[in-house]
Design a protein around this motif. Structure first.
Motif, PDB file in Angstrom:
ATOM      1  N   LEU A 112       0.838  -1.195   0.000  1.00  0.00           N
ATOM      2  CA  LEU A 112       0.000   0.000   0.000  1.00  0.00           C
ATOM      3  C   LEU A 112       0.877   1.251   0.000  1.00  0.00           C
ATOM      4  O   LEU A 112       1.975   1.255   0.568  1.00  0.00           O
ATOM      5  CB  LEU A 112      -0.895   0.016   1.249  1.00  0.00           C
ATOM      6  N   PRO A 113       0.411   2.340  -0.637  1.00  0.00           N
ATOM      7  CA  PRO A 113       1.183   3.588  -0.635  1.00  0.00           C
ATOM      8  C   PRO A 113       1.305   4.145   0.786  1.00  0.00           C
ATOM      9  O   PRO A 113       0.339   4.125   1.553  1.00  0.00           O
ATOM     10  CB  PRO A 113       0.357   4.514  -1.534  1.00  0.00           C
ATOM     11  N   GLY A 114       2.503   4.616   1.132  1.00  0.00           N
ATOM     12  CA  GLY A 114       2.712   5.194   2.461  1.00  0.00           C
ATOM     13  C   GLY A 114       2.952   4.170   3.545  1.00  0.00           C
ATOM     14  O   GLY A 114       3.060   4.528   4.713  1.00  0.00           O
ATOM     15  N   VAL A 115       3.034   2.875   3.152  1.00  0.00           N
ATOM     16  CA  VAL A 115       3.243   1.810   4.138  1.00  0.00           C
ATOM     17  C   VAL A 115       4.587   1.133   3.867  1.00  0.00           C
ATOM     18  O   VAL A 115       4.792   0.535   2.811  1.00  0.00           O
ATOM     19  CB  VAL A 115       2.107   0.773   4.088  1.00  0.00           C
ATOM     20  N   GLU A 116       5.491   1.257   4.837  1.00  0.00           N
ATOM     21  CA  GLU A 116       6.799   0.604   4.731  1.00  0.00           C
ATOM     22  C   GLU A 116       6.800  -0.649   5.595  1.00  0.00           C
ATOM     23  O   GLU A 116       6.633  -0.563   6.815  1.00  0.00           O
ATOM     24  CB  GLU A 116       7.906   1.555   5.189  1.00  0.00           C
ATOM     25  N   VAL A 117       6.969  -1.791   4.963  1.00  0.00           N
ATOM     26  CA  VAL A 117       6.948  -3.063   5.685  1.00  0.00           C
ATOM     27  C   VAL A 117       8.273  -3.266   6.402  1.00  0.00           C
ATOM     28  O   VAL A 117       9.342  -3.227   5.797  1.00  0.00           O
ATOM     29  CB  VAL A 117       6.673  -4.244   4.727  1.00  0.00           C
ATOM     30  N   LEU A 118       8.200  -3.489   7.715  1.00  0.00           N
ATOM     31  CA  LEU A 118       9.396  -3.702   8.534  1.00  0.00           C
ATOM     32  C   LEU A 118       9.622  -5.178   8.838  1.00  0.00           C
ATOM     33  O   LEU A 118      10.753  -5.617   8.990  1.00  0.00           O
ATOM     34  CB  LEU A 118       9.279  -2.916   9.849  1.00  0.00           C
ATOM     35  N   GLU A 119       8.526  -5.925   8.932  1.00  0.00           N
ATOM     36  CA  GLU A 119       8.621  -7.368   9.197  1.00  0.00           C
ATOM     37  C   GLU A 119       7.395  -8.049   8.611  1.00  0.00           C
ATOM     38  O   GLU A 119       6.274  -7.544   8.728  1.00  0.00           O
ATOM     39  CB  GLU A 119       8.704  -7.628  10.704  1.00  0.00           C
ATOM     40  N   ASN A 120       7.608  -9.205   7.983  1.00  0.00           N
ATOM     41  CA  ASN A 120       6.481  -9.900   7.356  1.00  0.00           C
ATOM     42  C   ASN A 120       6.776 -11.402   7.319  1.00  0.00           C
ATOM     43  O   ASN A 120       7.003 -11.986   6.265  1.00  0.00           O
ATOM     44  CB  ASN A 120       6.238  -9.353   5.942  1.00  0.00           C
ATOM     45  N   LYS A 121       6.766 -12.032   8.497  1.00  0.00           N
ATOM     46  CA  LYS A 121       7.044 -13.461   8.595  1.00  0.00           C
ATOM     47  C   LYS A 121       6.581 -13.984   9.952  1.00  0.00           C
ATOM     48  O   LYS A 121       6.309 -13.205  10.882  1.00  0.00           O
ATOM     49  CB  LYS A 121       8.543 -13.736   8.414  1.00  0.00           C
TER      50      LYS A 121
ATOM     51  N   VAL B 140       4.628  -6.223  10.569  1.00  0.00           N
ATOM     52  CA  VAL B 140       4.956  -4.944  11.191  1.00  0.00           C
ATOM     53  C   VAL B 140       5.269  -3.934  10.101  1.00  0.00           C
ATOM     54  O   VAL B 140       6.065  -4.201   9.199  1.00  0.00           O
ATOM     55  CB  VAL B 140       6.170  -5.073  12.135  1.00  0.00           C
ATOM     56  N   CYS B 141       4.628  -2.774  10.182  1.00  0.00           N
ATOM     57  CA  CYS B 141       4.867  -1.754   9.157  1.00  0.00           C
ATOM     58  C   CYS B 141       4.822  -0.361   9.772  1.00  0.00           C
ATOM     59  O   CYS B 141       4.223  -0.140  10.826  1.00  0.00           O
ATOM     60  CB  CYS B 141       3.830  -1.864   8.041  1.00  0.00           C
ATOM     61  N   GLU B 142       5.486   0.582   9.094  1.00  0.00           N
ATOM     62  CA  GLU B 142       5.439   1.989   9.482  1.00  0.00           C
ATOM     63  C   GLU B 142       4.515   2.705   8.510  1.00  0.00           C
ATOM     64  O   GLU B 142       4.703   2.634   7.298  1.00  0.00           O
ATOM     65  CB  GLU B 142       6.833   2.610   9.442  1.00  0.00           C
ATOM     66  N   VAL B 143       3.514   3.377   9.032  1.00  0.00           N
ATOM     67  CA  VAL B 143       2.476   3.996   8.205  1.00  0.00           C
ATOM     68  C   VAL B 143       2.648   5.510   8.186  1.00  0.00           C
ATOM     69  O   VAL B 143       2.659   6.157   9.244  1.00  0.00           O
ATOM     70  CB  VAL B 143       1.071   3.638   8.725  1.00  0.00           C
ATOM     71  N   ASN B 144       2.796   6.073   7.009  1.00  0.00           N
ATOM     72  CA  ASN B 144       2.841   7.520   6.827  1.00  0.00           C
ATOM     73  C   ASN B 144       1.393   8.014   6.824  1.00  0.00           C
ATOM     74  O   ASN B 144       0.637   7.790   5.874  1.00  0.00           O
ATOM     75  CB  ASN B 144       3.530   7.864   5.504  1.00  0.00           C
ATOM     76  N   LEU B 145       0.984   8.701   7.878  1.00  0.00           N
ATOM     77  CA  LEU B 145      -0.417   9.058   8.074  1.00  0.00           C
ATOM     78  C   LEU B 145      -0.930  10.064   7.050  1.00  0.00           C
ATOM     79  O   LEU B 145      -2.132  10.176   6.838  1.00  0.00           O
ATOM     80  CB  LEU B 145      -0.627   9.603   9.494  1.00  0.00           C
ATOM     81  N   SER B 146      -0.016  10.816   6.441  1.00  0.00           N
ATOM     82  CA  SER B 146      -0.452  11.788   5.432  1.00  0.00           C
ATOM     83  C   SER B 146      -0.850  11.099   4.122  1.00  0.00           C
ATOM     84  O   SER B 146      -1.546  11.676   3.291  1.00  0.00           O
ATOM     85  CB  SER B 146       0.662  12.808   5.169  1.00  0.00           C
ATOM     86  N   LEU B 147      -0.397   9.850   3.932  1.00  0.00           N
ATOM     87  CA  LEU B 147      -0.699   9.112   2.708  1.00  0.00           C
ATOM     88  C   LEU B 147      -1.702   7.979   2.920  1.00  0.00           C
ATOM     89  O   LEU B 147      -2.422   7.597   1.998  1.00  0.00           O
ATOM     90  CB  LEU B 147       0.593   8.531   2.118  1.00  0.00           C
ATOM     91  N   MET B 148      -1.722   7.448   4.144  1.00  0.00           N
ATOM     92  CA  MET B 148      -2.572   6.285   4.390  1.00  0.00           C
ATOM     93  C   MET B 148      -3.014   6.241   5.860  1.00  0.00           C
ATOM     94  O   MET B 148      -2.172   6.155   6.745  1.00  0.00           O
ATOM     95  CB  MET B 148      -1.794   5.006   4.054  1.00  0.00           C
ATOM     96  N   PRO B 149      -4.328   6.312   6.125  1.00  0.00           N
ATOM     97  CA  PRO B 149      -4.790   6.200   7.506  1.00  0.00           C
ATOM     98  C   PRO B 149      -4.618   4.774   8.035  1.00  0.00           C
ATOM     99  O   PRO B 149      -4.686   3.802   7.268  1.00  0.00           O
ATOM    100  CB  PRO B 149      -6.269   6.589   7.423  1.00  0.00           C
ATOM    101  N   ILE B 150      -4.393   4.672   9.322  1.00  0.00           N
ATOM    102  CA  ILE B 150      -4.215   3.366   9.965  1.00  0.00           C
ATOM    103  C   ILE B 150      -5.420   2.465   9.715  1.00  0.00           C
ATOM    104  O   ILE B 150      -5.292   1.264   9.445  1.00  0.00           O
ATOM    105  CB  ILE B 150      -4.008   3.549  11.487  1.00  0.00           C
ATOM    106  N   GLU B 151      -6.611   3.054   9.793  1.00  0.00           N
ATOM    107  CA  GLU B 151      -7.844   2.265   9.625  1.00  0.00           C
ATOM    108  C   GLU B 151      -7.893   1.574   8.270  1.00  0.00           C
ATOM    109  O   GLU B 151      -8.366   0.437   8.147  1.00  0.00           O
ATOM    110  CB  GLU B 151      -9.081   3.165   9.791  1.00  0.00           C
ATOM    111  N   GLN B 152      -7.376   2.275   7.243  1.00  0.00           N
ATOM    112  CA  GLN B 152      -7.393   1.698   5.897  1.00  0.00           C
ATOM    113  C   GLN B 152      -6.450   0.505   5.797  1.00  0.00           C
ATOM    114  O   GLN B 152      -6.759  -0.497   5.139  1.00  0.00           O
ATOM    115  CB  GLN B 152      -6.987   2.767   4.871  1.00  0.00           C
ATOM    116  N   VAL B 153      -5.291   0.601   6.487  1.00  0.00           N
ATOM    117  CA  VAL B 153      -4.346  -0.518   6.473  1.00  0.00           C
ATOM    118  C   VAL B 153      -4.975  -1.748   7.125  1.00  0.00           C
ATOM    119  O   VAL B 153      -4.889  -2.868   6.611  1.00  0.00           O
ATOM    120  CB  VAL B 153      -3.033  -0.146   7.204  1.00  0.00           C
TER     121      VAL B 153
END
Length: 328
Positions: free
Chosen positions: A268-277, A282-295
């Motif tokens: 997803l745009p604005g979402v940087e995946v930190l861990e996926n296993k 675990v991801c870091e969400v840029n709130l200006s591009l993507m709300p947490i609720e949408q993720v």
């Protein structure tokens, strides 16, 4: 609610002597003294209500110490007005001394070679405390700060955390209405810091003592204060509640999900995946591009969630971002 501190258009200027380089410059300086004017505080205004817990923060050289010295009557301002508990500090400094207390993390009011009990007794004489009242209040403070076993131990033998608890008791013996705290947890281990912060919170709530705290430790700010005054280059950059500060300047959040899928095909745009296993996403969400609720909503389309954790950035990161956005 009554005001504990009122500051209006406060300014402080210093005249600094210019130094000239080299031997010739040194000789020239003996006969031609040149000074330049430096503005340490530039027309700041704020007020603090009784019982408030305020963090007064900023980078080195911002003017924090200069402001505190004016609030306590040590320095006279160049212009502006100050009222501390209704008194003008530099005019009523002696009287104000009975109403305020101060704790400095890098300075001590305890006699180094003597036990804390001797300093406490001396302070009771300085503040003209009734003997019975002094003994009663000291007993209460000793219990609160858990220093009974330290009373007869020379200060030089105390750990830093033990000494700071004794410093707080020394500053509270005369029941000050305002307590100025300058780096009260500097050099302490995490256990001692937590204890000091808990005691300050208890003091503020039970005695309605106004706390005015300066600290570079963001843990002090988060766990003790409910309002933040940020000073930079002699001006107040921001005056807001801790809650609103986080709300306005939190740009990113970390989202931790425990799922029924070993890994997620989520991009997803604005979402940087930190861990996926291992069933953890675990991801870091840029709130200006993507709300947490949408993720979370998009995640629910591909898996079932067992646990969800949302982490705010640290106060240190929030303040760093605030300074980066400030105009030069």
């Amino acid at each position: 609610m009554q005001e504990a501190i009122q500051v209006k258009d406060l300014s402080k200027k210093f005249f600094v002597r210019k130094n000239f380089p080299g031997v010739r410059g040194a000789i020239k300086g003996l006969f031609h003294k040149e000074t330049s004017e430096v503005t340490a505080i530039d027309r700041i205004s704020f007020s603090i209500s009784r019982g408030e817990r305020v963090a007064f923060i900023g980078p080195n050289g911002a003017g924090k110490s200069t402001t505190i010295k004016m609030l306590t009557g040590i320095l006279h301002p160049s212009s502006g007005e100050i009222k501390v508990l209704g008194l003008t500090p530099w005019e009523k400094r002696s009287r104000l001394g009975y109403e305020i207390g101060a704790v400095f993390g890098q300075r001590s009011q305890l006699w180094y070679q003597l036990p804390p009990s001797d300093t406490f007794l001396l302070l009771s004489k300085i503040y003209d405390l009734d003997r019975a009242t002094f003994e009663r209040d000291l007993k209460e403070l000793v219990e609160i700060f858990e220093i009974g076993r330290l009373l007869e131990k020379p200060v030089r033998q105390l750990s830093l955390g033990e000494r700071m608890r004794c410093e707080l008791v020394a500053s509270l013996l005369h029941k000050p209405k305002i307590l100025f705290l300058d780096e009260p947890t500097i050099g302490l281990d995490i256990s001692a810091k937590l204890k000091i912060r808990a005691l300050l919170n208890k003091l503020s709530k039970e005695e309605e003592t106004t706390l005015f705290l300066t600290s570079h430790d963001t843990g002090d700010i988060e766990q003790v204060c409910d309002r933040v005054l940020i000073l930079d280059k002699g001006k107040i950059m921001l005056d807001t509640s801790l809650k609103d500060l986080k709300k306005s300047y939190v740009k990113k959040k970390v989202l931790r999900l425990t799922t029924t899928e070993e890994s997620l095909p989520l991009h997803l745009p604005g979402v940087e995946v930190l861990e996926n296993k291992n069933y953890n996403f675990v991801c870091e969400v840029n709130l200006s591009l993507m709300p947490i609720e949408q993720v979370v909503h998009e995640t629910l389309k591909v898996t079932t969630l067992k646990d969800v954790t949302i982490e705010d950035p640290s106060m240190e990161e929030i303040i760093r971002n605030l300074y980066l956005e400030a105009p030069l």
